[in-house]
Enzyme design. Sequence first.
Site, PDB file in Angstrom:
ATOM      1  CB  SER A   1       3.462   1.774   5.841  1.00  0.00           C
ATOM      2  OG  SER A   1       2.236   1.542   6.443  1.00  0.00           O
TER       3      SER A   1
ATOM      4  CG  ASP B   1       0.178  -4.055   2.863  1.00  0.00           C
ATOM      5  OD1 ASP B   1       0.177  -3.516   1.739  1.00  0.00           O
ATOM      6  OD2 ASP B   1       0.261  -3.424   3.923  1.00  0.00           O
TER       7      ASP B   1
ATOM      8  CG  HIS C   1      -0.420   0.182   2.526  1.00  0.00           C
ATOM      9  ND1 HIS C   1      -0.179  -0.874   3.379  1.00  0.00           N
ATOM     10  CD2 HIS C   1      -0.032   1.284   3.192  1.00  0.00           C
ATOM     11  CE1 HIS C   1       0.316  -0.425   4.516  1.00  0.00           C
ATOM     12  NE2 HIS C   1       0.419   0.902   4.433  1.00  0.00           N
TER      13      HIS C   1
END
Length: 291
Positions: free
Chosen positions: A242, A166, A134
């Site tokens: 992230s 992911d 993402h």
Amino acid sequence: MTMTTGLGGSPRGPEFLSPGIDERAAGVPPATAGGAPARAARRWPLVAAAGLTVVAISAGTGGAAGYLAAPEATPTDPAAAPPPAAPGVPSDLVGAAARALPGVVSVQVRTGSGGASGSGFVFDDRGHIVTNNHVVAARGGGAVSVVGSDGRRLTAEVVGTDPSSDIAVLRVTPSAALRPLDRADLRATRVGEPVLAVGSPLGLSGTVTAGIISALDRPVRLGGTVRQTAVQTDASINPGNSGGPLVNARGEVVGVNTAIATLEGGGSIGIGFAVPIDRAAQVATTLIGRG
């Protein structure tokens, strides 16, 4: 159920549902023959879950794409004996940070609406970088680059992505300044071990925050409705973390930081989730082989 605006742009995923909360319309308790006492007993879990959302954490200056992750109930066996403590677990987090930082990068993504950022870490000596899908999913053909601990910016190629886990893999020109990080053996990893989340929250590259492993096999929903286990930590992780590594006190990667729980759209509340490194490494190796 209150929905937050999230810590990034679209797309977004399913809302968070706290374990044990009825999945019908928010605020409508299930029918019961117990009358008022039963309704009173439910009041606390309903209040406690209100506004709690688990969101992806890649947002940067332009707001990277995010999704929601929904924890599932985890049955426990009170009779089960706890596993033995890992012998010789070091506590020198200063040394762990020194070993990890040269292998962590800031990931910069140029999108049609501006830009976004996340984190990543060096996977091998061939210039492969692991990050979250993402982080790069909203690039729309825009350029991707990484900035290492020495401040050098390198153009990155997207080797492959796997939305279901992911995980994404980038490739840059190998450099002596980019050191591959060792990977932890999760079979020897224990709840309560000290860990560091390393990355670029809010664009602050080289940031290190400390905590412990809160759970090793927390069932969550990642990438939409796919259910899988994640490493839970109370190390502070925020937008921009992230794709960065969660490392143990030896500087070994335990997982890839992916999502955090928030209350009413706030920041980290000490509940974060990471893709276990064994799964991330397996996916990354497959993507590299295809690329």
